[in-house]
Design an enzyme around this catalytic site. Sequence first.
Site, short mmCIF file in Angstrom:
data_model
loop_
_atom_site.label_atom_id
_atom_site.label_comp_id
_atom_site.label_asym_id
_atom_site.label_seq_id
_atom_site.Cartn_x
_atom_site.Cartn_y
_atom_site.Cartn_z
N HIS A 121 6.95 95.18 18.25
CA HIS A 121 5.70 95.93 18.38
C HIS A 121 4.52 95.22 17.71
CE1 HIS A 121 6.83 97.70 14.36
NE2 HIS A 121 5.51 97.66 14.20
N ASP A 151 13.54 96.03 18.53
CA ASP A 151 12.22 95.80 17.96
C ASP A 151 12.17 94.50 17.16
OD1 ASP A 151 9.55 96.27 17.60
OD2 ASP A 151 9.76 97.80 16.06
N GLY A 222 1.02 97.10 8.47
CA GLY A 222 0.85 95.68 8.15
C GLY A 222 2.11 95.08 7.58
N ASN A 223 2.98 95.92 7.00
CA ASN A 223 4.28 95.44 6.49
C ASN A 223 5.27 95.16 7.62
OD1 ASN A 223 3.83 97.09 3.53
ND2 ASN A 223 4.98 95.17 3.51
N SER A 224 5.03 95.71 8.81
CA SER A 224 5.97 95.55 9.92
C SER A 224 6.26 94.08 10.18
CB SER A 224 5.39 96.18 11.19
OG SER A 224 5.35 97.57 11.11
N LEU A 279 30.75 99.39 23.70
CA LEU A 279 32.07 100.01 23.75
C LEU A 279 32.21 100.87 25.00
CD1 LEU A 279 34.60 100.14 21.89
CD2 LEU A 279 33.64 102.23 20.93
N GLY A 280 31.14 101.62 25.32
CA GLY A 280 31.16 102.44 26.52
C GLY A 280 31.57 103.88 26.27
N VAL A 281 31.17 104.43 25.12
CA VAL A 281 31.49 105.84 24.83
C VAL A 281 30.20 106.56 24.45
CG1 VAL A 281 33.81 105.28 24.03
CG2 VAL A 281 31.96 105.47 22.36
#
Length: 463
Positions: A121, A151, A222-224, A279-281
């Site tokens: 982002h 992200d 700004g920390n992102s 995994l598919g669950v």
Amino acid sequence: MKRTANLFVVALLAGGITLGAYKLFFEKESYDYLSETNNPSFITTSNLATSARGSGINEVDFTIAAEKTVNAVVHVKNMALVERNPVSQFFYGSEATQRPQVGTGSGVIISPDGYIVTNNHVISKSTKLEVTLNNNKSYEAEIVGADANSDIALLKIDVKNLPYLAFGDSDNAKIGEWVLAVGNPFNLTSTVTAGIVSAKARSLAVARNQSFIQTDAAVNPGNSGGALVNTNGDLIGINTAITSQTGSYVGYSFAVPSNIAKKVVDDLLEFGNVQKGILGVSALNVNTAEARERGIDEIQGVYISGVEEDSGAKDAGLAEGDIIKKVDNVKVTKFSELTGYLSAKRPGDEVEVIIDRNGERMTIPVTLKKNETADMPVMGFRVKNLSEKDRKQYKLDEGVKIIAVPQQYLNYDLIGKIIIKVDDEEVNNIEDAKDVFSEISRYGRTSITLIAEDGEREKLIFQ
């Protein structure tokens, strides 16, 4: 000589009388009471240090970690052109459909030749990216790749011999451990804040498989994209989000674990996109009325409420009602812990799933498969690639099948239909779908071409 002897005797007698008087009238008896081992005290104390590094907070040394980190964290400036909404166009004129916008964030240098990890982002919709090092030198950066789901984004600047941070093992981070958050809040460069790991495998959105490290180190806009490091200076997370009604820090901040970030970076470098092994669950949240009705609200583990077709879980024999207790000897008590661990795996990797089935403990090896589903940007449709059964049933070779929609689209009767086009762009698979849906404007007109189960072609217009 006789006089000297008499004086000595008198002195000796005087000393004896003085000592005896002191013993008799002034000195009191004192006693030490020792508790016996078979009669212990109700109150116990410990003289051990309060932390491994010393006797208290003042003994924890953050300076080494800070020195290692500040020069490896950069300031990222995102210059973008964004579309005006229809109201703004009315005032500014139809020709002024875009306006310049500058956003800022942080990034972490992860190699001496200029690779930088940040948040997706932070660099989203950029037309130009500028990176400023801690020595105030600025460079133009290019995007190597990005993954909106985690992200995480990877940038590159053309510089050599840079200070950098090595990825640590975020699985080893412990709740209560001291950490530092390093970044550029409010355009203040090289800011260091301290806190502890407050929680692990934290999910902020029900519909997304998130697994954040939560910390109380102060993180602000700004920390992102900045660094979360332990007291050794190891990178254990990429600071990503805060929860706040004001937009500023109120005690909770969240970081993408380094094991997930490293896996995403490796995939972007090797494949150009993220290779996600699933995994598919699906799991039933134990904090729901349905869980209480079924009597499973107090289980310790992940309750499987469904198994996807053509998945590794289906092939391995996992079934609805199984309770996942561990994966590769890593204990899981909630779905975010399970997905967080699996986020560092690729298709084809094998994991050992330890389950409880009707009171019997079983270990089942499962080979993870490629992710065949995705949530679409902007509109929020959940779609999947066509299976062999779908291709035969719909008589199609390409397209994506809608398997879930947000609440506002439930009346459109979309579930089960195949998307083959968005506007004039063909959609062959979920990767195509993510690309074309990401280009949709919230304020524009979008047409989606669908194929129903009976083969009928439909075109829906959204605006």
